[in-house]
Design a protein around this motif. Sequence first.
Motif, PDB file in Angstrom:
ATOM      1  N   PHE A 103       0.849  -1.192   0.000  1.00 43.47           N
ATOM      2  CA  PHE A 103       0.000   0.000   0.000  1.00 43.47           C
ATOM      3  C   PHE A 103       0.886   1.244   0.000  1.00 43.47           C
ATOM      4  N   PRO A 104       0.546   2.245  -0.825  1.00 45.80           N
ATOM      5  CA  PRO A 104       1.352   3.468  -0.839  1.00 45.80           C
ATOM      6  C   PRO A 104       1.221   4.230   0.467  1.00 45.80           C
ATOM      7  N   GLN A 105       2.346   4.772   0.953  1.00 49.61           N
ATOM      8  CA  GLN A 105       2.335   5.572   2.174  1.00 49.61           C
ATOM      9  C   GLN A 105       2.127   7.054   1.881  1.00 49.61           C
ATOM     10  N   ALA A 106       2.689   7.519   0.773  1.00 50.43           N
ATOM     11  CA  ALA A 106       2.581   8.944   0.447  1.00 50.43           C
ATOM     12  C   ALA A 106       1.198   9.251  -0.128  1.00 50.43           C
ATOM     13  N   GLU A 107       0.711  10.452   0.156  1.00 48.08           N
ATOM     14  CA  GLU A 107      -0.579  10.874  -0.395  1.00 48.08           C
ATOM     15  C   GLU A 107      -0.437  11.128  -1.895  1.00 48.08           C
ATOM     16  N   GLN A 108      -1.401  10.630  -2.661  1.00 48.19           N
ATOM     17  CA  GLN A 108      -1.323  10.729  -4.113  1.00 48.19           C
ATOM     18  C   GLN A 108      -2.634  11.250  -4.674  1.00 48.19           C
ATOM     19  N   SER A 109      -2.561  11.900  -5.837  1.00 52.51           N
ATOM     20  CA  SER A 109      -3.765  12.435  -6.480  1.00 52.51           C
ATOM     21  C   SER A 109      -4.378  11.384  -7.391  1.00 52.51           C
ATOM     22  N   LYS A 110      -5.640  11.102  -7.185  1.00 51.14           N
ATOM     23  CA  LYS A 110      -6.330  10.031  -7.908  1.00 51.14           C
ATOM     24  C   LYS A 110      -6.707  10.475  -9.308  1.00 51.14           C
ATOM     25  N   GLY A 111      -6.436   9.608 -10.290  1.00 50.69           N
ATOM     26  CA  GLY A 111      -6.839   9.841 -11.662  1.00 50.69           C
ATOM     27  C   GLY A 111      -7.985   8.926 -12.059  1.00 50.69           C
ATOM     28  N   GLU A 112      -7.972   8.475 -13.321  1.00 52.90           N
ATOM     29  CA  GLU A 112      -9.018   7.589 -13.834  1.00 52.90           C
ATOM     30  C   GLU A 112      -8.848   6.184 -13.259  1.00 52.90           C
ATOM     31  N   PRO A 113      -9.902   5.334 -13.329  1.00 55.60           N
ATOM     32  CA  PRO A 113      -9.757   3.942 -12.899  1.00 55.60           C
ATOM     33  C   PRO A 113      -8.608   3.258 -13.633  1.00 55.60           C
ATOM     34  N   TRP A 114      -7.852   2.485 -12.896  1.00 54.78           N
ATOM     35  CA  TRP A 114      -6.658   1.815 -13.420  1.00 54.78           C
ATOM     36  C   TRP A 114      -7.028   0.730 -14.420  1.00 54.78           C
TER      37      TRP A 114
END
Length: 374
Positions: A103-114
Amino acid sequence: MGDMFFYGTLCHRPLLECVLGDEREGVQISAARLPGYASYWVKSQSYPMIEPLAGGHAEGLLVRGLSERAIARLNFYEGGFSYCIEEVTVEYSGEFARADVYFPQAEQSKGEPWCLEDWAKIWGPVTVIAAQEVMQDFGIRSAAEIAQRFGSIRSRAASRIRAQDAAPTTLRGAAVPSDVRLHKASRPYADFFSVEEYELTHRRFAGGESAVLSRAGFVATDAATLLPYDPVRDRVLLIEQFRVGPFARGDAQCWSLEAIAGRIDPGETPEEAARREAQEEAHLTIGALHPVFNYYPSPGALSEFLYSYVAIADLPDDAAGLGGAVDEGEDIRAHVIGFERLMALLDTGEVQNAPLIISALWLARNRDRLRAGA
């Protein structure tokens, strides 16, 4: 033995096999999903993220029977990118199993469904080649060291992809894979560039095979160069900057007059790189691009391959000035000069930069045509 669930790029079988190496023998791989989650592209990036979603599920792979060394290889590959491991329950073939997930620890900006298939079409080949270089350092360098230079690794991988688009063989002999046999390879240095040492044999023109040869290659990424030209004012824009090559040679004049230039990033075309570099180095928006030549500047030892262009641009007096990407340590001065002054700089030897010389000579050959079409 351990079990892991992958929802992102490691679901790409060639990448997973590369990371596992010989440790892939005996593992069981099944399609699976993680309930209560969904995966998305990270906005403006080439990899996914995962986050909780009520009623959702993240599709992926359940990989079972991983050895301790296999898990160590996976942790090395993922370890430099701010991931933590958590145990979850995944569903596969109507059954449930416990497995570890990155699981990623850093906050990330969500884009389109993978979408793995969309990612594989664009990023699959370059990611696998990059992973080959990464995994060669397993047990040698730390995951943090790899993360620091991962951009350069991917750029070198993208260069290897472009190298598969071979140039014509009308005069030189057409090579086949068996013409060169690699006996041993090592990489004693790797950072922004890398140095690779080879022991190899190759076919001889007179027939037969050479003795075993020791050769070294300085491996750099492909780059684009750009000479802006204003056909109305009959002017060009040159940049000036400090260069470590002349410094290392002992040249008293370490500032070089050059065309705009920069490496081609993964997922970027040479043309896109040229336009981006024009903005970064000279704050310049360019018009039509005219290809000059594509070439190796020094093929005896250097892998760098250049895509050179002359570009139509508006170059008033105030186009000159200071520029460069500060975060990359660039300190650049732009000069706007007339075409005749450019030719004089070539004649006196003040211009010693090969891409600029080649582009200037191309411009001299095509200048009348470009001016007539202005």
